[in-house]
Design a protein around this motif. Structure first.
Motif, PDB file in Angstrom:
ATOM      1  N   MET A 205      32.196  99.448 -18.122  1.00  0.00           N
ATOM      2  CA  MET A 205      32.835  98.443 -18.966  1.00  0.00           C
ATOM      3  C   MET A 205      34.359  98.557 -18.951  1.00  0.00           C
ATOM      4  O   MET A 205      35.066  97.550 -18.993  1.00  0.00           O
ATOM      5  N   GLN A 206      34.890  99.776 -18.907  1.00  0.00           N
ATOM      6  CA  GLN A 206      36.327  99.970 -19.031  1.00  0.00           C
ATOM      7  C   GLN A 206      37.075  99.954 -17.705  1.00  0.00           C
ATOM      8  O   GLN A 206      38.299  99.880 -17.704  1.00  0.00           O
ATOM      9  N   THR A 207      36.362 100.008 -16.589  1.00  0.00           N
ATOM     10  CA  THR A 207      37.024  99.958 -15.288  1.00  0.00           C
ATOM     11  C   THR A 207      37.787  98.647 -15.111  1.00  0.00           C
ATOM     12  O   THR A 207      38.894  98.622 -14.560  1.00  0.00           O
ATOM     13  N   GLY A 208      37.219  97.552 -15.592  1.00  0.00           N
ATOM     14  CA  GLY A 208      37.889  96.259 -15.491  1.00  0.00           C
ATOM     15  C   GLY A 208      39.195  96.221 -16.253  1.00  0.00           C
ATOM     16  O   GLY A 208      40.202  95.678 -15.767  1.00  0.00           O
ATOM     17  N   PHE A 209      39.200  96.815 -17.438  1.00  0.00           N
ATOM     18  CA  PHE A 209      40.435  96.890 -18.234  1.00  0.00           C
ATOM     19  C   PHE A 209      41.506  97.686 -17.488  1.00  0.00           C
ATOM     20  O   PHE A 209      42.658  97.247 -17.366  1.00  0.00           O
ATOM     21  N   ALA A 210      41.129  98.852 -16.978  1.00  0.00           N
ATOM     22  CA  ALA A 210      42.083  99.687 -16.238  1.00  0.00           C
ATOM     23  C   ALA A 210      42.584  98.962 -14.995  1.00  0.00           C
ATOM     24  O   ALA A 210      43.773  99.027 -14.654  1.00  0.00           O
ATOM     25  N   MET A 211      41.686  98.260 -14.318  1.00  0.00           N
ATOM     26  CA  MET A 211      42.060  97.558 -13.092  1.00  0.00           C
ATOM     27  C   MET A 211      43.122  96.496 -13.352  1.00  0.00           C
ATOM     28  O   MET A 211      44.108  96.392 -12.611  1.00  0.00           O
ATOM     29  N   VAL A 212      42.954  95.696 -14.414  1.00  0.00           N
ATOM     30  CA  VAL A 212      43.893  94.613 -14.701  1.00  0.00           C
ATOM     31  C   VAL A 212      45.282  95.161 -15.016  1.00  0.00           C
ATOM     32  O   VAL A 212      46.300  94.688 -14.487  1.00  0.00           O
ATOM     33  N   ILE A 213      45.356  96.188 -15.871  1.00  0.00           N
ATOM     34  CA  ILE A 213      46.649  96.752 -16.257  1.00  0.00           C
ATOM     35  C   ILE A 213      47.331  97.426 -15.069  1.00  0.00           C
ATOM     36  O   ILE A 213      48.530  97.227 -14.817  1.00  0.00           O
ATOM     37  N   LEU A 214      46.568  98.201 -14.315  1.00  0.00           N
ATOM     38  CA  LEU A 214      47.156  98.935 -13.190  1.00  0.00           C
ATOM     39  C   LEU A 214      47.497  98.009 -12.024  1.00  0.00           C
ATOM     40  O   LEU A 214      48.437  98.276 -11.273  1.00  0.00           O
ATOM     41  N   SER A 215      46.760  96.925 -11.876  1.00  0.00           N
ATOM     42  CA  SER A 215      47.084  95.956 -10.833  1.00  0.00           C
ATOM     43  C   SER A 215      48.443  95.319 -11.101  1.00  0.00           C
ATOM     44  O   SER A 215      49.251  95.145 -10.178  1.00  0.00           O
ATOM     45  N   ALA A 216      48.705  94.984 -12.371  1.00  0.00           N
ATOM     46  CA  ALA A 216      50.014  94.431 -12.725  1.00  0.00           C
ATOM     47  C   ALA A 216      51.122  95.442 -12.476  1.00  0.00           C
ATOM     48  O   ALA A 216      52.219  95.087 -12.011  1.00  0.00           O
TER      49      ALA A 216
END
Length: 324
Positions: A205-216
């Motif tokens: 569930m939290q991988t998506g959150f980390a991905m969005v922030i770190l992608s930016a």
């Protein structure tokens, strides 16, 4: 009363109260406490200037004290009494907790969650953010990976209950085992490892959150540094781990600590998957076991949870101060 009328009244009272407090507090400060019409006008103006910020901060400080400090102090005080709250037993509830096997299992599992979930979610999010930025259909991939964030913890747990089901016709794991000629197993009843099967739901569930922030954050890295490293002969792994990752270290820390705080508050997943059975108990679910049986011990567990959260909070504040 109609909800619309309630909302309008709330806005009127809230905004009106703030405006009234602003003007009334200024008037009292400038006309009653430090009046500017006296012979000591200049000194009074300086005093009012020093007091005014605290006057405006008072509502927030009062609210924090009422809803944060008071419950902490009250919970600790309540934890010093017996079940009925009538007999003072000092640290008796804490002695009982630390002597109980179930509490030690819950503490151990909590530390497993803190170590594994934030690290795994942040790592997978970072790797996926880097890989999807290189794909033409990367935005679609990011949307699919971020989608679990829209699911509640209970909903996600029910989905993974089907994945982990010991029926080969339902559970994916046992379907694979059945195709290999192996007998079905219930992964949620395997001691120690069942914790990781449950933790993986949180990671998912939290991988998506980390991905969005770190992608930016990765997109904010200057291209000049990457181009210079390529000219120096760096390979893709060296560019990523030695050039890009150090430049987004502060963002990685923010993501890691955010997921850590969320992990410390987790309850729904464990309660839905196993109810804390099979040595999967964590402190929040352990606290719930005592909530309706022994309020003194439940508040003692709550205070222990706060002590575990405290070092993470202090470390996070220090990191924020260093970045500032």
């Amino acid at each position: 009363m109609s909800p619309i009328i309630q909302g309008i009244l709330t806005i009127i009272i809230g905004v009106g109260g703030c405006i009234t407090y602003f003007y009334a507090s200024n008037w009292v400060l400038d006309h009653l406490i430090f009046p500017a019409r006296t012979d000591d006008r200049g000194r009074n103006i300086n005093r009012a200037t020093m007091v005014r910020p605290w006057l405006f901060l008072f509502p927030a400080i009062f609210a924090l004290g009422l809803y944060l400090v008071y419950p902490v102090v009250g919970s600790f005080y309540r934890s010093l009494f017996n079940r009925s709250g009538e007999e003072f037993i000092g640290l008796g509830n804490y002695y009982y907790l630390f002597a109980e096997d179930g509490f030690r299992v819950a503490v151990f599992n909590n530390f497993l969650w803190i170590l594994f979930v934030p690290a795994a979610a942040t790592f997978f999010g970072l790797i996926i953010a880097e890989l999807t930025d290189k794909l033409s259909w990367g935005n679609l991939a990011k949307s699919l990976i971020f989608m679990p964030m829209a699911i509640s913890f209970v909903g996600a747990s029910l989905i993974w209950k089907f994945v982990y089901a010991n029926d080969p016709d339902i559970g994916i794991i046992n379907a694979v085992r059945d195709s290999m000629g192996l007998s079905p197993i219930d992964v949620l009843q395997i001691p120690f490892w069942n914790n990781f099967f449950i933790m993986f739901i949180m990671v998912w569930m939290q991988t998506g959150f980390a991905m969005v922030i770190l992608s930016a954050a990765l997109r904010g890295i200057p291209e000049e540094t990457v181009e210079a490293s390529i000219l120096d002969g760096a390979n893709p792994f060296q560019i990523f781990f030695r050039i890009k990752v150090p430049q987004i270290r502060s963002t990685i820390i923010v993501v890691w600590t955010t997921i850590t705080f969320l992990t410390l508050k987790i309850f729904d997943i464990v309660y839905t998957m196993t109810g804390g059975n099979f040595d999967t108990e964590i402190l929040p679910s352990y606290m719930m076991d005592y909530m309706f049986r022994d309020d003194g011990r439940a508040t003692a567990v709550a205070f222990v949870i706060m002590l575990i959260v405290l070092p993470v909070m202090i470390w996070n504040i220090r990191q924020a101060q260093r970045e500032a």
